[in-house]
Design an enzyme around this catalytic site. Structure first.
Site, PDB file in Angstrom:
ATOM      1  N   CYS A   1      -1.891   2.361  -7.144  1.00 26.90           N
ATOM      2  CA  CYS A   1      -1.046   1.378  -6.803  1.00 26.90           C
ATOM      3  C   CYS A   1      -0.800   1.567  -5.401  1.00 26.90           C
ATOM      4  CB  CYS A   1       0.242   1.278  -7.658  1.00 26.90           C
ATOM      5  SG  CYS A   1       1.592   0.340  -7.085  1.00 26.90           S
ATOM      6  N   LEU A   2      -1.130   0.398  -4.683  1.00 26.38           N
ATOM      7  CA  LEU A   2      -1.244   0.383  -3.195  1.00 26.38           C
ATOM      8  C   LEU A   2      -0.071  -0.808  -2.764  1.00 26.38           C
ATOM      9  CD1 LEU A   2      -4.607   1.421  -1.833  1.00 26.38           C
ATOM     10  CD2 LEU A   2      -2.620   2.767  -2.134  1.00 26.38           C
TER      11      LEU A   2
END
Length: 164
Positions: free
Chosen positions: A116-117
């Site tokens: 998750c960015l």
């Protein structure tokens, strides 16, 4: 302190100029050369700073990337396979790095082991198109993610060192 280190690392990386993705046949080759130059510079900078932490290679077209990354925690090396594809809308869209062996082990990961960015890195990427590339993805995306997640996963007993 970590933010300052990230700023320094990025300041030493060349910014990319070519706004082309894999569908742009004429522009992709120059963009790919810029990507490789920036990655080589980042690796050289890391080695000079005794901070070597990943290996990355691509297929012949430069559209599929794979390699290994590692994080040292409490003097133990945790190593993972990484992979990602260049999106067809690249460089407007950042690639999604996957660490398949950690799939489902942390909330900061999507299906398929994609890290998750979205909260921190993707808005930064969007503000810096087309100047950011794969070296920036590693420096500002994967590196900080590993620094936060690996110690947490170890502390929770979700991952263990291979020698334990």
């Amino acid at each position: 302190m970590a933010e300052e280190a990230a700023r320094r690392a990025v300041a030493e990386l060349p910014l990319l100029r070519t706004a082309a993705g894999p569908r742009d046949r004429e522009g992709w080759a120059p963009r790919l050369k810029e990507e490789y130059r920036a990655l080589i510079q980042y690796v050289e900078n890391n080695k000079r700073a005794d901070n070597d932490w990943f290996r990355l290679e691509s297929n012949a077209e430069g559209t599929r990337w794979f390699g290994r990354c590692w994080y040292i925690h409490e003097l133990l090396k945790y190593e993972f396979a990484i992979e990602f594809d260049i999106p067809v809308t690249y460089p407007n869209t950042a690639p999604e790095i996957a660490i398949p062996e950690l799939d489902g082990k942390t909330a900061k990961m999507y299906r398929g082991g994609k890290i998750c960015l979205s909260d921190h890195f993707k808005p930064l990427w969007a503000r810096n198109v087309p100047k950011f590339g794969l070296a920036h993805l590693m420096a500002l995306g994967l590196g900080p993610w590993l620094a936060v997640e690996v110690p947490d996963l170890v502390a929770k007993g979700i991952i263990q060192h291979k020698e334990k």
